[in-house]
Design a protein around this motif. Structure first.
Motif, PDB file in Angstrom:
ATOM      1  N   GLU A  97       0.920  -1.102  -0.124  1.00  0.00           N
ATOM      2  CA  GLU A  97      -0.264  -0.091   0.052  1.00  0.00           C
ATOM      3  C   GLU A  97       0.823   1.194   0.087  1.00  0.00           C
ATOM      4  O   GLU A  97       0.471   2.291  -0.743  1.00  0.00           O
ATOM      5  CB  GLU A  97      -0.935  -0.060   1.289  1.00  0.00           C
ATOM      6  CG  GLU A  97      -2.005  -1.296   1.240  1.00  0.00           C
ATOM      7  CD  GLU A  97      -2.905  -1.164   2.327  1.00  0.00           C
ATOM      8  OE1 GLU A  97      -2.921  -0.365   3.137  1.00  0.00           O
ATOM      9  OE2 GLU A  97      -2.858  -2.231   3.105  1.00  0.00           O
ATOM     10  N   VAL A 140     -14.314  -3.139   3.799  1.00  0.00           N
ATOM     11  CA  VAL A 140     -13.324  -2.007   3.912  1.00  0.00           C
ATOM     12  C   VAL A 140     -11.827  -2.327   3.826  1.00  0.00           C
ATOM     13  O   VAL A 140     -10.932  -1.539   2.927  1.00  0.00           O
ATOM     14  CB  VAL A 140     -13.360  -1.379   5.375  1.00  0.00           C
ATOM     15  CG1 VAL A 140     -12.391  -0.103   5.658  1.00  0.00           C
ATOM     16  CG2 VAL A 140     -14.902  -0.511   5.374  1.00  0.00           C
ATOM     17  N   ARG A 141     -11.463  -3.377   4.410  1.00  0.00           N
ATOM     18  CA  ARG A 141      -9.827  -3.805   4.258  1.00  0.00           C
ATOM     19  C   ARG A 141      -9.669  -4.299   2.899  1.00  0.00           C
ATOM     20  O   ARG A 141      -8.487  -3.886   2.299  1.00  0.00           O
ATOM     21  CB  ARG A 141      -9.781  -5.054   5.536  1.00  0.00           C
ATOM     22  CG  ARG A 141      -8.496  -5.395   5.445  1.00  0.00           C
ATOM     23  CD  ARG A 141      -7.871  -6.282   6.420  1.00  0.00           C
ATOM     24  NE  ARG A 141      -6.509  -6.717   6.450  1.00  0.00           N
ATOM     25  CZ  ARG A 141      -5.382  -6.005   6.560  1.00  0.00           C
ATOM     26  NH1 ARG A 141      -5.597  -4.815   7.258  1.00  0.00           N
ATOM     27  NH2 ARG A 141      -4.203  -6.507   6.669  1.00  0.00           N
ATOM     28  N   ASP A 144      -9.534  -1.277   0.496  1.00  0.00           N
ATOM     29  CA  ASP A 144      -8.315  -0.612   1.214  1.00  0.00           C
ATOM     30  C   ASP A 144      -7.079  -1.090   0.520  1.00  0.00           C
ATOM     31  O   ASP A 144      -6.110  -0.547   0.196  1.00  0.00           O
ATOM     32  CB  ASP A 144      -8.188  -0.447   2.566  1.00  0.00           C
ATOM     33  CG  ASP A 144      -7.125   0.330   3.128  1.00  0.00           C
ATOM     34  OD1 ASP A 144      -6.997   1.186   2.729  1.00  0.00           O
ATOM     35  OD2 ASP A 144      -6.481  -0.242   4.032  1.00  0.00           O
ATOM     36  N   ASP A 150      -7.348   7.419   1.599  1.00  0.00           N
ATOM     37  CA  ASP A 150      -7.563   7.281   3.022  1.00  0.00           C
ATOM     38  C   ASP A 150      -8.448   6.534   3.642  1.00  0.00           C
ATOM     39  O   ASP A 150      -9.632   6.444   3.201  1.00  0.00           O
ATOM     40  CB  ASP A 150      -7.814   8.898   3.629  1.00  0.00           C
ATOM     41  CG  ASP A 150      -7.902   9.124   5.104  1.00  0.00           C
ATOM     42  OD1 ASP A 150      -6.758   8.970   5.833  1.00  0.00           O
ATOM     43  OD2 ASP A 150      -8.936   9.106   5.467  1.00  0.00           O
ATOM     44  N   ARG A 151      -8.244   5.698   4.682  1.00  0.00           N
ATOM     45  CA  ARG A 151      -8.958   4.841   5.364  1.00  0.00           C
ATOM     46  C   ARG A 151     -10.310   5.236   5.753  1.00  0.00           C
ATOM     47  O   ARG A 151     -11.669   4.773   5.493  1.00  0.00           O
ATOM     48  CB  ARG A 151      -8.177   3.919   6.615  1.00  0.00           C
ATOM     49  CG  ARG A 151      -9.102   2.911   7.272  1.00  0.00           C
ATOM     50  CD  ARG A 151      -9.440   1.794   6.498  1.00  0.00           C
ATOM     51  NE  ARG A 151      -8.443   0.958   6.203  1.00  0.00           N
ATOM     52  CZ  ARG A 151      -8.056  -0.126   6.906  1.00  0.00           C
ATOM     53  NH1 ARG A 151      -8.861  -0.421   7.950  1.00  0.00           N
ATOM     54  NH2 ARG A 151      -7.182  -0.612   6.640  1.00  0.00           N
ATOM     55  N   LEU A 154     -12.409   6.099   2.900  1.00  0.00           N
ATOM     56  CA  LEU A 154     -12.964   4.766   2.183  1.00  0.00           C
ATOM     57  C   LEU A 154     -14.174   4.187   3.189  1.00  0.00           C
ATOM     58  O   LEU A 154     -15.234   4.088   2.524  1.00  0.00           O
ATOM     59  CB  LEU A 154     -11.962   4.059   2.287  1.00  0.00           C
ATOM     60  CG  LEU A 154     -12.023   2.629   1.663  1.00  0.00           C
ATOM     61  CD1 LEU A 154     -12.519   2.541   0.129  1.00  0.00           C
ATOM     62  CD2 LEU A 154     -10.774   1.678   1.630  1.00  0.00           C
ATOM     63  N   GLN A 155     -14.062   4.540   4.473  1.00  0.00           N
ATOM     64  CA  GLN A 155     -15.234   3.961   5.068  1.00  0.00           C
ATOM     65  C   GLN A 155     -16.402   4.807   5.012  1.00  0.00           C
ATOM     66  O   GLN A 155     -17.384   4.185   4.578  1.00  0.00           O
ATOM     67  CB  GLN A 155     -14.799   4.211   6.735  1.00  0.00           C
ATOM     68  CG  GLN A 155     -13.617   3.046   7.178  1.00  0.00           C
ATOM     69  CD  GLN A 155     -13.310   3.223   8.600  1.00  0.00           C
ATOM     70  OE1 GLN A 155     -13.543   4.255   9.050  1.00  0.00           O
ATOM     71  NE2 GLN A 155     -12.577   2.279   8.967  1.00  0.00           N
TER      72      GLN A 155
END
Length: 207
Positions: A97, A140-141, A144, A150-151, A154-155
């Motif tokens: 990542e 999400v993961r 991602d 950005d986490r 994304l959520q």
């Protein structure tokens, strides 16, 4: 410059044996120059390599558009030149990542362009389809890992897409229950949304 003049310049300045017919094929888009040929062509025409690319789609094209050598880009990513070259040739991303973010920064790519250049659009569509039709939190993961975003952003995007799809289905289901829509419109609306779910993802993310 006529194709013959360009071909002559490629030979005289760079030692490339290119015919006028090949130059014409490049102009028409029926053939593509290799990396060495593209760099030489830019030199003959006194322009940047990126100016000769109508729209970069592959990692190689994005790199050439930024006029960055393989060795230099590999150093920025913290990998060997050979490892990066294999990624570029296969069109499949094998870095982590952090390296994906570094790649986008180095090549000036958006997250959407990164997905296209690495051939992952279909994989993203599959994950998003599952996220909006089931529990978005579970995806999400996986998303991602695929998309350099950005986490928290994304959520928020996945939650919004899930809410939009569920609201759409509840709305169309209500029409069916009321007896005002019995021709499969609800199913059509859902399929239409899922068909553009990738576009909705980028739009919601503001990209």
């Amino acid at each position: 410059m006529a194709p013959g003049h360009v071909a002559y310049g490629l030979g005289a300045q760079y030692g490339l044996q290119i015919t006028a017919e090949t130059v014409m094929a490049w102009e028409r888009g029926t053939a593509l120059p290799g990396e060495r040929e593209l760099m030489a062509l830019a030199g003959v025409l006194w322009c940047a390599p990126g100016e000769l690319l109508s729209s970069a789609g592959t990692l190689r094209e994005h790199r050439l558009a930024q006029d960055i050598a393989v060795d230099e880009l590999a150093r920025k990513l913290g990998m060997s030149a050979a490892a990066y070259q294999r990624i570029e040739e296969s069109g499949r991303w094998r870095g982590n990542e952090r390296q994906a973010v570094a790649l986008c920064d180095a090549l000036g790519m958006s997250a959407a362009q990164f997905l296209t250049a690495t051939g992952r659009n279909e994989e993203l569509k599959d994950l998003l389809t599952r996220a909006v039709t089931t529990r978005w939190q579970a995806y999400v993961r996986p998303v991602d890992k695929l998309v350099p975003l950005d986490r928290i952003l994304l959520q928020n995007v996945l939650e919004q897409l899930h809410a939009d799809y569920q609201a759409l289905m509840v709305s169309t289901l209500s029409w069916n229950t009321a007896g005002r829509d019995r021709d499969g419109t609800a199913g059509d609306a859902g399929r239409e949304y899922l068909g553009r779910v990738v576009e909705e993802f980028w739009r919601t993310a503001g990209i």
